[in-house]
Design an enzyme around this catalytic site. Structure first.
Site, PDB file in Angstrom:
ATOM      1  N   SER A 168      -7.206   0.052   3.154  1.00  0.00           N
ATOM      2  CA  SER A 168      -5.849  -0.445   3.314  1.00  0.00           C
ATOM      3  C   SER A 168      -5.687  -1.047   4.703  1.00  0.00           C
ATOM      4  O   SER A 168      -6.294  -0.574   5.664  1.00  0.00           O
ATOM      5  CB  SER A 168      -4.846   0.697   3.146  1.00  0.00           C
ATOM      6  N   TYR A 194      -2.010   8.757   5.669  1.00  0.00           N
ATOM      7  CA  TYR A 194      -2.506   7.676   4.828  1.00  0.00           C
ATOM      8  C   TYR A 194      -3.400   6.735   5.633  1.00  0.00           C
ATOM      9  O   TYR A 194      -4.507   6.394   5.200  1.00  0.00           O
ATOM     10  CB  TYR A 194      -1.339   6.908   4.219  1.00  0.00           C
TER      11      TYR A 194
END
Length: 162
Positions: free
Chosen positions: A144, A157
């Site tokens: 990501s 995350y």
């Protein structure tokens, strides 16, 4: 014949978003698809989408961060499709919106259990299968841009997707 004819691709989190997009692309290139996701309805919709492309598809409800479920569901996936040539670790979770000073260890571990441990476990088991088959294969991890940008309030995350 297309580039992936005869191949089987497994996509965790493949019932929506980026995962479904990758599953559709691989199906369009000729691969049969295995979808792993937590939502049975979304899994069924994803299977219908892949079958509409003209490829075989199977879906399993699985927690892609649980070792035993990964082992058992990979075995079921292989039984359903005959083999797996590509394993795409796409599933992910986030518990954003919390200042780092307020993140609990349990919340940190929950995110890393799926986003990091789940990738390792899937790759370990898929690699064992691919080596045993003697034909190789591909292991693909989805990262990501959060790993680069370090979004505020989403520390777990971002670190797990690096």
């Amino acid at each position: 014949m297309t580039a992936l004819t005869g191949r089987v691709a497994l996509v965790t989190g493949g019932n929506g978003g980026i995962g479904l997009g990758m599953a559709k692309g691989m199906a369009a290139a000729g691969a049969d698809i295995v979808i792993w996701g937590r939502n049975e309805t979304k899994n069924a919709d994803a299977v219908a989408t892949i079958e509409a492309i003209g490829r075989r598809a199977a879906a399993f409800v699985v927690d892609a961060g649980d070792e035993q479920q990964i082992v058992e569901t990979l075995a079921a996936s292989i039984e359903a499709m005959g083999h797996v040539d590509v394993a795409i670790a796409n599933a992910g979770t986030s518990r954003g919106g919390v200042a780092i000073t307020d993140v609990t260890l349990d919340a940190w571990r929950l995110v890393h259990r799926l986003n990091l441990d789940g990738v390792f476990l899937l790759f370990r088991e898929a690699a064992r299968h691919m080596i045993d088959r003697g034909e190789g294969g591909s292991l693909i991890a989805v990262s990501s841009t959060a790993s680069i940008h370090g979004p505020a309030g989403n520390h777990s995350y971002a670190s797990s997707k690096t």
